[in-house]
Design a protein around this motif. Structure first.
Motif, PDB file in Angstrom:
ATOM      1  N   UNK A   1      55.797  29.161  28.966  1.00  0.00           N
ATOM      2  CA  UNK A   1      55.790  28.957  30.401  1.00  0.00           C
ATOM      3  C   UNK A   1      57.108  29.419  31.034  1.00  0.00           C
ATOM      4  N   UNK A   2      56.968  30.301  32.012  1.00  0.00           N
ATOM      5  CA  UNK A   2      58.137  30.831  32.697  1.00  0.00           C
ATOM      6  C   UNK A   2      58.153  30.270  34.112  1.00  0.00           C
ATOM      7  N   UNK A   3      59.131  29.415  34.433  1.00  0.00           N
ATOM      8  CA  UNK A   3      59.135  28.769  35.747  1.00  0.00           C
ATOM      9  C   UNK A   3      59.321  29.761  36.895  1.00  0.00           C
ATOM     10  N   UNK A   4      59.736  30.968  36.577  1.00  0.00           N
ATOM     11  CA  UNK A   4      59.977  31.950  37.640  1.00  0.00           C
ATOM     12  C   UNK A   4      58.742  32.759  37.995  1.00  0.00           C
ATOM     13  N   UNK A   5      57.652  32.527  37.266  1.00  0.00           N
ATOM     14  CA  UNK A   5      56.415  33.225  37.617  1.00  0.00           C
ATOM     15  C   UNK A   5      55.934  32.702  38.959  1.00  0.00           C
ATOM     16  N   UNK A   6      55.516  33.638  39.798  1.00  0.00           N
ATOM     17  CA  UNK A   6      55.082  33.240  41.132  1.00  0.00           C
ATOM     18  C   UNK A   6      53.572  33.080  41.161  1.00  0.00           C
TER      19      UNK A   6
ATOM     20  N   UNK B   1      33.118  40.661  35.589  1.00  0.00           N
ATOM     21  CA  UNK B   1      33.570  42.059  35.473  1.00  0.00           C
ATOM     22  C   UNK B   1      32.820  42.965  36.457  1.00  0.00           C
ATOM     23  N   UNK B   2      33.554  43.907  37.031  1.00  0.00           N
ATOM     24  CA  UNK B   2      33.002  44.952  37.912  1.00  0.00           C
ATOM     25  C   UNK B   2      32.355  44.400  39.172  1.00  0.00           C
ATOM     26  N   UNK B   3      32.802  43.217  39.579  1.00  0.00           N
ATOM     27  CA  UNK B   3      32.336  42.654  40.848  1.00  0.00           C
ATOM     28  C   UNK B   3      33.559  42.273  41.666  1.00  0.00           C
ATOM     29  N   UNK B   4      33.429  42.198  42.986  1.00  0.00           N
ATOM     30  CA  UNK B   4      34.571  41.751  43.775  1.00  0.00           C
ATOM     31  C   UNK B   4      34.867  40.285  43.468  1.00  0.00           C
ATOM     32  N   UNK B   5      36.113  40.012  43.075  1.00  0.00           N
ATOM     33  CA  UNK B   5      36.481  38.641  42.701  1.00  0.00           C
ATOM     34  C   UNK B   5      37.815  38.255  43.339  1.00  0.00           C
ATOM     35  N   UNK B   6      38.040  36.952  43.379  1.00  0.00           N
ATOM     36  CA  UNK B   6      39.329  36.428  43.822  1.00  0.00           C
ATOM     37  C   UNK B   6      39.895  35.628  42.656  1.00  0.00           C
ATOM     38  N   UNK B   7      41.134  35.902  42.294  1.00  0.00           N
ATOM     39  CA  UNK B   7      41.733  35.237  41.130  1.00  0.00           C
ATOM     40  C   UNK B   7      43.091  34.653  41.517  1.00  0.00           C
ATOM     41  N   UNK B   8      43.292  33.439  41.092  1.00  0.00           N
ATOM     42  CA  UNK B   8      44.583  32.790  41.331  1.00  0.00           C
ATOM     43  C   UNK B   8      45.290  32.598  40.001  1.00  0.00           C
ATOM     44  N   UNK B   9      46.579  32.907  39.989  1.00  0.00           N
ATOM     45  CA  UNK B   9      47.361  32.729  38.766  1.00  0.00           C
ATOM     46  C   UNK B   9      48.838  32.940  39.047  1.00  0.00           C
ATOM     47  N   UNK B  10      49.638  32.858  37.992  1.00  0.00           N
ATOM     48  CA  UNK B  10      51.078  33.121  38.122  1.00  0.00           C
ATOM     49  C   UNK B  10      51.358  34.480  37.504  1.00  0.00           C
ATOM     50  N   UNK B  11      52.145  35.286  38.192  1.00  0.00           N
ATOM     51  CA  UNK B  11      52.349  36.627  37.662  1.00  0.00           C
ATOM     52  C   UNK B  11      53.810  36.932  37.402  1.00  0.00           C
ATOM     53  N   UNK B  12      53.991  37.876  36.492  1.00  0.00           N
ATOM     54  CA  UNK B  12      55.330  38.413  36.250  1.00  0.00           C
ATOM     55  C   UNK B  12      55.180  39.876  35.852  1.00  0.00           C
ATOM     56  N   UNK B  13      56.273  40.612  35.971  1.00  0.00           N
ATOM     57  CA  UNK B  13      56.218  42.044  35.653  1.00  0.00           C
ATOM     58  C   UNK B  13      56.340  42.252  34.157  1.00  0.00           C
ATOM     59  N   UNK B  14      55.610  43.234  33.668  1.00  0.00           N
ATOM     60  CA  UNK B  14      55.759  43.684  32.288  1.00  0.00           C
ATOM     61  C   UNK B  14      56.001  45.186  32.402  1.00  0.00           C
ATOM     62  N   UNK B  15      57.265  45.546  32.592  1.00  0.00           N
ATOM     63  CA  UNK B  15      57.629  46.947  32.868  1.00  0.00           C
ATOM     64  C   UNK B  15      56.836  47.457  34.070  1.00  0.00           C
ATOM     65  N   UNK B  16      55.989  48.444  33.842  1.00  0.00           N
ATOM     66  CA  UNK B  16      55.265  49.033  34.977  1.00  0.00           C
ATOM     67  C   UNK B  16      53.943  48.312  35.288  1.00  0.00           C
ATOM     68  N   UNK B  17      53.633  47.260  34.575  1.00  0.00           N
ATOM     69  CA  UNK B  17      52.424  46.469  34.840  1.00  0.00           C
ATOM     70  C   UNK B  17      52.824  45.092  35.368  1.00  0.00           C
ATOM     71  N   UNK B  18      51.813  44.352  35.813  1.00  0.00           N
ATOM     72  CA  UNK B  18      51.985  42.920  36.031  1.00  0.00           C
ATOM     73  C   UNK B  18      51.095  42.200  35.033  1.00  0.00           C
ATOM     74  N   UNK B  19      51.514  40.994  34.670  1.00  0.00           N
ATOM     75  CA  UNK B  19      50.636  40.130  33.861  1.00  0.00           C
ATOM     76  C   UNK B  19      50.308  38.931  34.739  1.00  0.00           C
ATOM     77  N   UNK B  20      49.022  38.634  34.863  1.00  0.00           N
ATOM     78  CA  UNK B  20      48.609  37.477  35.653  1.00  0.00           C
ATOM     79  C   UNK B  20      48.112  36.410  34.680  1.00  0.00           C
ATOM     80  N   UNK B  21      48.854  35.312  34.629  1.00  0.00           N
ATOM     81  CA  UNK B  21      48.510  34.219  33.713  1.00  0.00           C
ATOM     82  C   UNK B  21      47.539  33.292  34.436  1.00  0.00           C
ATOM     83  N   UNK B  22      46.361  33.111  33.882  1.00  0.00           N
ATOM     84  CA  UNK B  22      45.333  32.340  34.590  1.00  0.00           C
ATOM     85  C   UNK B  22      44.698  31.270  33.700  1.00  0.00           C
ATOM     86  N   UNK B  23      44.107  30.298  34.399  1.00  0.00           N
ATOM     87  CA  UNK B  23      43.230  29.357  33.719  1.00  0.00           C
ATOM     88  C   UNK B  23      41.820  29.805  34.101  1.00  0.00           C
TER      89      UNK B  23
END
Lengths: 274, 343
Positions: free
Chosen positions: A168-173, A244-266
């Protein structure tokens, strides 16, 4: 005058029939060319993604397992002289992920999966588009070529040695994003189209086969890509197949992984269809 | 006409038909592939194959379905009917290439059997928009397979014309499945309305022409209108062209009444081959000749001339004072009935 009567098994068709067929053929040929044109122009733009199918290459970098199997590759120097890296997501051949292959490579080299990884050279097939790259380990564990000494410019850079499995990274937004869950292998080059309804079944197959799910968030001018990963540090692939392949809304905490983002979700709470 | 069967009974007109058909197929494929590679240089070979064969197959199906009603309005269009089965079989093979490539592309190489994946990967069966459109194409292909596999006179005879015709009427089910396959599939990925408008135009043309042909048929049908014992008064002798027929219907029964050599004979309207309308045929060499594929029957007994063995029902006819009377109760298939003399 008696009307002509056509019989197919006679050697020649009656004159009026021949004349009519010639006219009909003329119209048909024009229609064929016109329809070929209209059906071509009626298609949307085709992805410019590249999959170097049949052409393997070597790539070196830090081989890491989390959050998804990837190779952290030195890319360039930034404007402050800092090292810039690209995260190249690894996949298996066809519709499979690289997890088992990378585990095997780690085992062969007596490395701990939970460690920061190790610097090595891999052989595989490049997939790239929109500033992102993936690397298919086409030959399975044989994709591993050798372990390399860490180059000086990377060895002296603290960032490259940072563990990516930090829990867990407390700085993930926390953020809520709207987009489409894609499988990155197809989307970035292996398939055309690699997203949307037509590609839905294939994306389900790929993600259930271990290719990491990615949320594509589009704005008018650009796309951003979020690798989906569990808050509990586990893959969420099997939980998100219905979205998959449908319009969705996702909530999570994200952080950068170089040129990508990682979204940590439940996955049980984070996703809803739009 | 079934004395013996050959895989394909070639004749000069079938060869011409197939050569023109192959030329048109090649022309479309070349034009589509050339335009696509020019406009989209990044397109992959498999995507090009899937799109070229998919669009070609649906275009061919439209042509196949339009030929029937077109021949009702333009007699010369019967020339397109003659070898339509080769068009149908070719369309099946092109559809099969599209289907096989699509299944390999979208379902192959994964952690599930491709056919199982076809049915289980997208499980949104209760959503119209998200419906797994590929299974619609799969079932259409299964229907087209059975049609193509039985598209030979051997099967026509084995299955009986009635069953064969029923099986081949399934083309309309396949057509409906394919329209929804396109509508719920590729058209959902396109922002342009062009594909949708072309599909709409195609469907309206197919449906419209069938409805118009149906209306024309109804208008041309003449009902028996006056009873005279067992016989029904149907028309005046001079209303029937020489060596041609007029169609009459009675309680759902269609009867072709032929005038030839100063005689009148009546037979069932439907050819034993593929149910072609014998009332649109002609007397050639003393035989009623079907306008679709040239099958022949003797007007006085409804039997195909030897060595052929097909038989159609015949009806008694009387001519009195220039008026034609028919007994609408058939004397049976191939029953010899003396033709009514006009004079």
């Amino acid at each position: 005058m008696e009307k002509e009567f056509y019989i197919g098994y006679l050697p020649e068709a009656p004159a009026a029939h021949k004349k009519w067929v010639k006219k009909f053929l003329g119209i048909l040929i024009i229609a064929i060319l016109l329809l070929a044109g209209l059906l071509t122009f009626g298609q949307g733009m085709i992805s410019k993604g590249i999959f170097n199918f049949g052409k393997t290459s070597e790539l070196e970098g830090y081989l890491r397992m989390y959050p998804v199997p990837h190779l952290k590759v030195y890319n360039d120097k930034g404007i402050y002289g800092e090292n810039l890296y690209k995260t190249v997501i690894l996949t298996g051949a066809f519709k499979f992920g690289a997890e088992e292959i990378v585990k095997e490579i780690f085992e062969k080299n007596n490395k701990d999966l939970n460690d920061t990884g190790f610097y090595c050279q891999l052989n595989g097939t490049l997939i790239y588009n929109d500033g992102k790259a993936l690397f298919e380990l086409t030959d399975g564990a044989d994709a591993y070529l050798k372990t390399l000494d860490i180059p000086d410019n990377i060895l002296n850079d603290t960032l490259s040695n940072q563990a990516m499995i930090d829990g867990f990274n407390p700085y993930r937004l926390e953020t809520t994003l709207k987009g489409e869950i894609i499988d990155p292998k197809c989307y970035f080059g292996a398939m055309k189209p690699g997203s949307g309804k037509v590609h839905k079944s294939c994306a389900i197959r790929c993600i259930s086969g271990g290719i990491p799910p990615v949320l594509k968030v589009s704005s008018e001018s650009t796309n951003q890509y979020y690798i989906l990963f569990g808050e509990d540090k586990k893959s969420v692939s099997s939980d998100i197949l219905d979205y998959i392949a449908e319009p969705v809304e996702i909530t999570g905490r994200f952080e950068a992984l170089d040129d990508w983002f990682v979204l940590y979700i439940d996955p049980e709470k984070a996703i809803r269809k739009l | 006409m079934s004395v013996g069967y050959k895989f394909i009974d070639w004749n000069p007109q079938k060869k011409k038909y197939d050569a023109v058909m192959a030329g048109c197929i090649l022309l479309y494929l070349l034009a589509f592939i050339l335009l696509n590679t020019m406009m989209f240089p990044e397109i992959t070979a498999e995507t090009l194959i899937i799109r070229a064969t998919g669009t070609l197959a649906i275009l061919m199906l439209h042509v196949i379905l339009i030929i029937g009603p077109l021949a009702r309005f333009v007699p010369e269009a019967k020339i397109l009917l003659y070898n339509r089965r080769h068009l149908g079989v070719s369309m099946f093979f092109i559809s099969a290439i599209h289907g096989i490539f699509s299944i390999i592309q979208y379902h192959g190489g994964g952690n599930e059997n491709p056919i199982v994946s076809l049915f289980t990967s997208n499980m949104d069966y209760f959503s119209f928009v998200e419906f797994p459109f590929m299974i619609l194409g799969f079932f259409a292909l299964v229907i087209l397979f059975f049609m193509a596999a039985t598209s030979h006179d051997f099967w026509l005879n084995k299955l009986s014309p009635k069953t064969w015709k029923r099986l081949h009427m399934m083309v309309y089910v396949a057509y409906t499945l394919l329209i929804f396959h396109v509508l719920l599939g590729t058209l959902q990925n396109e922002k342009s309305l062009l594909g949708f408008l072309l599909l709409l135009l195609g469907s309206i043309t197919v449906c419209g022409m069938h409805i118009m042909a149906g209306i024309k048929n109804r208008k041309e049908e003449q009902l028996f209108f006056k009873k005279s014992g067992e016989f029904e008064l149907v028309c005046r002798v001079d209303e029937i062209e020489n060596n041609r027929a007029k169609l009459f219907t009675f309680k759902g029964k269609s009867i072709a009444i032929y005038k030839y050599d100063d005689k009148i004979s009546a037979v069932d309207n439907y050819c034993k081959h593929q149910g072609g309308p014998l009332s649109e045929g002609k007397i050639i060499d003393g035989c009623i000749t079907c306008p679709w594929h040239g099958w022949q029957y003797l007007p006085e007994n409804g039997q195909s001339p030897p060595p052929f063995q097909e038989k159609i029902p015949t009806y008694e006819v009387r001519v009195t004072k220039g008026l034609v009377y028919v007994n609408p109760i058939s004397k049976g298939e191939g029953a010899a009935i003396k033709a009514a003399q006009i004079n």
